[in-house]
Design a protein around this motif. Sequence first.
Motif, PDB file in Angstrom:
ATOM      1  N   GLY A  20       1.678   1.308  10.001  1.00 38.34           N
ATOM      2  CA  GLY A  20       2.194   0.252   9.087  1.00 38.34           C
ATOM      3  C   GLY A  20       0.993  -0.092   7.806  1.00 38.34           C
ATOM      4  N   ALA A  21      -0.312   0.441   7.879  1.00 31.19           N
ATOM      5  CA  ALA A  21      -1.313   0.187   6.969  1.00 31.19           C
ATOM      6  C   ALA A  21      -0.898   0.788   5.723  1.00 31.19           C
ATOM      7  CB  ALA A  21      -2.543   0.786   7.416  1.00 31.19           C
ATOM      8  N   ILE A  22       0.010   1.811   5.576  1.00 33.70           N
ATOM      9  CA  ILE A  22       0.654   2.148   4.553  1.00 33.70           C
ATOM     10  C   ILE A  22       2.115   1.772   4.668  1.00 33.70           C
ATOM     11  CG2 ILE A  22       1.406   4.412   3.265  1.00 33.70           C
ATOM     12  CD1 ILE A  22      -1.250   5.629   3.968  1.00 33.70           C
ATOM     13  N   ARG A  23       2.618   1.402   3.548  1.00 34.99           N
ATOM     14  CA  ARG A  23       4.229   0.941   3.542  1.00 34.99           C
ATOM     15  C   ARG A  23       4.851   1.823   2.870  1.00 34.99           C
ATOM     16  NH1 ARG A  23       4.272  -4.434   4.456  1.00 34.99           N
ATOM     17  NH2 ARG A  23       6.334  -3.821   4.868  1.00 34.99           N
ATOM     18  N   ILE A  24       4.569   2.382   1.907  1.00 32.33           N
ATOM     19  CA  ILE A  24       5.470   3.513   1.123  1.00 32.33           C
ATOM     20  C   ILE A  24       4.707   4.880   1.406  1.00 32.33           C
ATOM     21  CG2 ILE A  24       6.096   3.995  -0.998  1.00 32.33           C
ATOM     22  CD1 ILE A  24       5.845   0.793  -1.427  1.00 32.33           C
ATOM     23  N   LEU A  25       5.501   5.711   1.638  1.00 27.95           N
ATOM     24  CA  LEU A  25       4.842   7.105   1.785  1.00 27.95           C
ATOM     25  C   LEU A  25       5.443   8.111   0.871  1.00 27.95           C
ATOM     26  CD1 LEU A  25       3.061   8.962   3.346  1.00 27.95           C
ATOM     27  CD2 LEU A  25       4.925   9.550   4.925  1.00 27.95           C
ATOM     28  N   VAL A  26       4.699   8.197  -0.232  1.00 24.13           N
ATOM     29  CA  VAL A  26       5.268   9.384  -1.171  1.00 24.13           C
ATOM     30  C   VAL A  26       5.215  10.628  -0.997  1.00 24.13           C
ATOM     31  CG1 VAL A  26       5.126  10.034  -3.563  1.00 24.13           C
ATOM     32  CG2 VAL A  26       4.862   7.620  -3.035  1.00 24.13           C
ATOM     33  N   ALA A  27       6.088  11.389  -0.670  1.00 25.78           N
ATOM     34  CA  ALA A  27       6.018  12.757  -0.208  1.00 25.78           C
ATOM     35  C   ALA A  27       6.903  13.927  -0.936  1.00 25.78           C
ATOM     36  CB  ALA A  27       6.303  12.869   1.320  1.00 25.78           C
ATOM     37  N   PRO A  81       0.853  -1.187   0.083  1.00 22.21           N
ATOM     38  CA  PRO A  81       0.012   0.071  -0.042  1.00 22.21           C
ATOM     39  C   PRO A  81       0.788   1.247  -0.179  1.00 22.21           C
ATOM     40  CG  PRO A  81      -0.458  -1.376   2.119  1.00 22.21           C
ATOM     41  CD  PRO A  81       0.621  -2.023   1.211  1.00 22.21           C
ATOM     42  N   VAL A  82       0.535   2.230  -0.986  1.00 22.65           N
ATOM     43  CA  VAL A  82       1.442   3.421  -0.953  1.00 22.65           C
ATOM     44  C   VAL A  82       0.294   4.452  -0.634  1.00 22.65           C
ATOM     45  CG1 VAL A  82       2.218   5.036  -2.575  1.00 22.65           C
ATOM     46  CG2 VAL A  82       2.651   2.584  -3.088  1.00 22.65           C
ATOM     47  N   GLY A  83       0.935   5.448   0.180  1.00 25.72           N
ATOM     48  CA  GLY A  83       0.135   6.732   0.561  1.00 25.72           C
ATOM     49  C   GLY A  83       0.985   7.932  -0.016  1.00 25.72           C
ATOM     50  N   LEU A  84       0.339   8.896  -0.174  1.00 24.50           N
ATOM     51  CA  LEU A  84       0.773  10.445  -0.598  1.00 24.50           C
ATOM     52  C   LEU A  84       0.485  11.533   0.385  1.00 24.50           C
ATOM     53  CD1 LEU A  84       1.889  12.106  -2.948  1.00 24.50           C
ATOM     54  CD2 LEU A  84      -0.683  12.154  -3.794  1.00 24.50           C
ATOM     55  N   ILE A  85       1.474  12.193   0.404  1.00 23.36           N
ATOM     56  CA  ILE A  85       1.283  13.326   1.390  1.00 23.36           C
ATOM     57  C   ILE A  85       2.017  14.510   0.935  1.00 23.36           C
ATOM     58  CG2 ILE A  85       3.140  12.910   3.049  1.00 23.36           C
ATOM     59  CD1 ILE A  85       1.126  13.438   5.259  1.00 23.36           C
TER      60      ILE A  85
END
Length: 723
Positions: free
Chosen positions: A557-564, A534-538
């Motif tokens: 840990g619900a999101i594993r990759i944080l794109v920022a 799972p990928v998130g964006l901030i």
Amino acid sequence: MFLRELTVSIDAIKGIGPVSIHALAKKGIYSVGSLLCYYPRTWEDRSQYIPLKDFSSSPVCTVVQVIARDWFPNSRTGKQDLKVYVADTSTRGVLVCFNRPFMKNQLMVGKYYWLWGSFQYKFGELQASVFEVEAVPEETGYEAMLDPAARLLDKALSQHFGRILPVYSLNEGLTQNMLRRFIEQALSHYADPLADELPGYLIQQHQLLPKSQAIRAIHFPRSLAELHQAQKTIKYEELFYLGVLIGKRAQDRRSTQRARCGHSVPTSRSGTVSPLQQRLLERLPFTLTQGQGEVMSAINQDMNGPYPMARLLQGDVGSGKTLVSFLAALRGVELGGQAALMAPTELLARQHGENAAGLLEPIGIRVAFLTGNLKAKGRAPLLKRLSAGEIDLVVGTHALFSKEVQYKNLRLVVIDEQHRFGVLQRQAIMSKGAHPDLLMMSATPIPRTLALTIFGDLDISIIRDLPPGRKPIKTHLARESNEAKVYDFVRDELAAGRQAYFVYPLIETDERKSLKDAKSMATRLAQQVFPRHPVGLIHSKLGEEEKRQTMEDFRSGAIRILVATSVVEVGVDVPNANCMVIAHAERFGLSALHQLRGRVGRGETQSYCFLVYSDSQTLGDTSAQPATVLTDEGKARLKVMLENTDGFVIAEEDLKLRGPGHITGTEQSGYLPLGMADPIRDAPLLEQARLDAFAMLEQDPDLLQREHLPVAQVLSRTTPFPV
Ligand code: ADP
Ligand code: MG
């Protein structure tokens, strides 16, 4: 009379007309005093004879005879330009007068001229297009040519030769000659009676010049030695004033405190851990590092002491400053007051708020969270509890000092990432209490000399150690064309249960897509590169609720990759994340890179930072422009990151690469009342002047009442210092 009392308008100067007055006004010059304080940008040494043949090492300074003149067509303008062939006793040269046809009236065949110019070999000739000439009086011309060294040194002969000339920065309507003339005039009428501002014993002790001579020599020095002495004098004077300002602030702080002392605090037990602090420490799964322990002791001592604390805490990213601030807050509460912890972003404030609630509520501390986004419904009761003293620690953003916020008894102010706040903001939060204790924290280390300059009235603590068990972060450089390897590496770490940040310089890019951006990369990483995770964006444009949720998911840990974007630069603390990938790393400043890298390496596993750089590669569609050209400075920054992990070393390198004006935290350095002195280059002088100023304040606290030192006037200006 003191220089700053020379308020006579510049109209008083002969030859100054409305055009020049207008042009000078644009530079903030209205009075004779300010004109004399318009120091040269540099100086040209025209006191030494440098013949044409020596053109390669410096501009020449010689006497030439004009041998011939010629016109040639300028292919760019289509006009005729003038070429003047000259010779001195060493060789021949050519003066090329681009767009200066009028020079034909100034350079006559057979006549002699002083010449200053930068020559180069071009088209088989020794040419100069940047030069200055002055006619040598008829009767001396030939002699001057034969014996130029002696003649040139004879000042009586020339206005612009045989001396060291000031070079000013100009704007429209001003020329060097005009400024030189005006300033020379001003000096001849006003310089003599100028009184010394520094006490005589300091002038003697440091072999400085009297003020009138210093001002004269800074513009028209008689020798390089005199110039250096004048520079030293003026710099010292500025730094001395700075020292007085800072020393005075420290004194004021102590005197306010004395007043407060009446209803002051009980001194704690001999130990440096207070009961509440002890309760928190017992609950922690770890012990304080030595650095944290020392700072806690220093803070306890300050807060129990007779005057308010003013402490700057510097500690590298991840050194555990937040915990220290909680410990300080506990002491504040124990002493019967409230504490406010202010952070520059909502993201960070929220993280601190959650940590504080988790750690401090169980030991009975009432914690609240306040930002500008807090809805009216929750806000009013919160403000009420705050002003009633029913909240012990409030964590938030700038909202903490907004108008309607009132504290019952604000005892401690903590400012995290203090360099992100302006002077006025820091003052605003301080004014919410009656001389509260102040703890400012920063992970952007300020080199010592600058710290002395800017925060000279603060006590400084440094945490030098990191919590134990941390492994140094491994940093790798990767060309953009090799990014697949980086992806593979990160994929393995994800498979092992870790998390990763991917940081991009922009939220979105222009249509040409010459740069990677966070939004489109979030999609690409989620769909193509890491479809199983799972990928998130901030980024800063998202709503607060969305940001909060994303951060929470990343933390859990619900999101594993944080794109920022660089929003994650300050403060974010997720120990399970061990990979930091920074795209277009060459575009980030050193301090940002260091902060970003500091987001990983917070747990016990090995962490990695990948600095992915693009060297003028084309991305995406073929119509795109080259993404970026890797500049030398960009390369140098990446190298610094690769070779260093210590934030202090990186800050020093940053200083070398960019110069002091750009150091984070001093951007508002408009507040340094310095014209000529440079706190970095002139560090030894700074320290000396500071000691002298402090000593004088100590001996003579009534200094301000004394009329003969303009220091009093300097001090009476509203002081622009941090707190
Ligand atoms: P910074 O100084 O960059 O603000 P933080 O306060 O965010 O650092 O702390 C970084 C991490 O280190 C946090 O997860 C914190 O819980 C942890 N930490 C702080 N002090 C210690 C310690 N003495 N031992 C182990 N971990 C610690
Ligand atoms: Mg922090």
